[in-house]
Design a protein around this motif. Structure first.
Motif, PDB file in Angstrom:
ATOM      1  N   ASN A   1       0.845  -1.201   0.000  1.00 18.25           N
ATOM      2  CA  ASN A   1       0.000   0.000   0.000  1.00 18.25           C
ATOM      3  C   ASN A   1       0.879   1.250   0.000  1.00 18.25           C
ATOM      4  O   ASN A   1       0.903   1.983   0.989  1.00 18.25           O
ATOM      5  CB  ASN A   1      -0.923   0.010   1.225  1.00 18.25           C
TER       6      ASN A   1
ATOM      7  N   ASP B   1       2.276   5.065  -0.680  1.00 22.85           N
ATOM      8  CA  ASP B   1       1.675   6.390  -0.800  1.00 22.85           C
ATOM      9  C   ASP B   1       1.799   6.881  -2.240  1.00 22.85           C
ATOM     10  O   ASP B   1       0.911   7.543  -2.759  1.00 22.85           O
ATOM     11  CB  ASP B   1       2.393   7.392   0.112  1.00 22.85           C
TER      12      ASP B   1
ATOM     13  N   THR C   1       3.717   5.691  -6.182  1.00 18.48           N
ATOM     14  CA  THR C   1       4.499   4.780  -7.019  1.00 18.48           C
ATOM     15  C   THR C   1       5.232   5.640  -8.036  1.00 18.48           C
ATOM     16  O   THR C   1       4.616   6.441  -8.735  1.00 18.48           O
ATOM     17  CB  THR C   1       3.598   3.761  -7.749  1.00 18.48           C
TER      18      THR C   1
ATOM     19  N   GLU D   1       2.372   7.825  -9.658  1.00 17.26           N
ATOM     20  CA  GLU D   1       0.958   7.666  -9.353  1.00 17.26           C
ATOM     21  C   GLU D   1       0.780   7.907  -7.859  1.00 17.26           C
ATOM     22  O   GLU D   1       1.488   7.306  -7.041  1.00 17.26           O
ATOM     23  CB  GLU D   1       0.504   6.254  -9.724  1.00 17.26           C
TER      24      GLU D   1
ATOM     25  N   HIS E   1      -1.370   7.553  -4.486  1.00 21.40           N
ATOM     26  CA  HIS E   1      -2.370   6.628  -3.963  1.00 21.40           C
ATOM     27  C   HIS E   1      -3.142   7.228  -2.787  1.00 21.40           C
ATOM     28  O   HIS E   1      -3.872   6.516  -2.100  1.00 21.40           O
ATOM     29  CB  HIS E   1      -1.708   5.310  -3.554  1.00 21.40           C
ATOM     30  N   SER E   2      -2.945   8.517  -2.555  1.00 19.74           N
ATOM     31  CA  SER E   2      -3.658   9.286  -1.538  1.00 19.74           C
ATOM     32  C   SER E   2      -3.908  10.664  -2.124  1.00 19.74           C
ATOM     33  O   SER E   2      -3.362  11.003  -3.176  1.00 19.74           O
ATOM     34  CB  SER E   2      -2.823   9.413  -0.260  1.00 19.74           C
TER      35      SER E   2
END
Length: 129
Positions: free
Chosen positions: A73, A75, A77, A107, A109-110
């Motif tokens: 998971n 934050d 990438t 990318e 992710h948050s």
């Protein structure tokens, strides 16, 4: 005002930056040391040797630690072309060079606001990205 050549102390060991030495070398650099304790970044090295993007290596970056593997998971990438590894002196110059040549992708992710709060202590490295 004569020119002086920089000398390397005789006990200094020069290490070639490559995919094998990459984790050990960059984990001692400020950008990695200054990550938040709960921060996780996935870094993926890729090539286009076959005409399509192929991931060669994946690394998990956390505070003071860089290891091979897939972050569950992350934050963020980050994907960067592996061709920049050999001539990059550090993670920041690698990212800057890849970005300048269009070989950097990322990318989130948050939310940007959440990441800004979490990584606020790393603002001194914003020139790297």
């Amino acid at each position: 005002f004569g020119s002086k050549k920089a000398s390397v102390p005789s006990n200094t060991v020069m290490v070639q930056l490559n995919k094998d030495t990459f984790p050990l070398i960059i984990q001692s650099q400020g950008l990695i040391q200054d990550m938040p304790k709960s921060g996780v970044i996935s870094l993926k090295l890729y090539n286009y040797n076959s005409g399509q993007k192929v991931i060669e290596e994946s690394y998990i970056l956390t505070k003071g630690i860089v290891k091979k593997g897939e972050a569950k998971n992350p934050d963020i990438t980050i994907q960067v072309a592996s061709k920049y590894i050999a001539d990059a002196g550090d993670i920041c110059s690698l990212i800057k060079k890849a970005r300048a040549n269009g070989d950097l992708g990322y990318e989130l992710h948050s939310s940007k606001a959440g990441l800004l709060l979490k990584y606020s202590g790393m603002m001194k490295y914003k020139k790297c990205f």
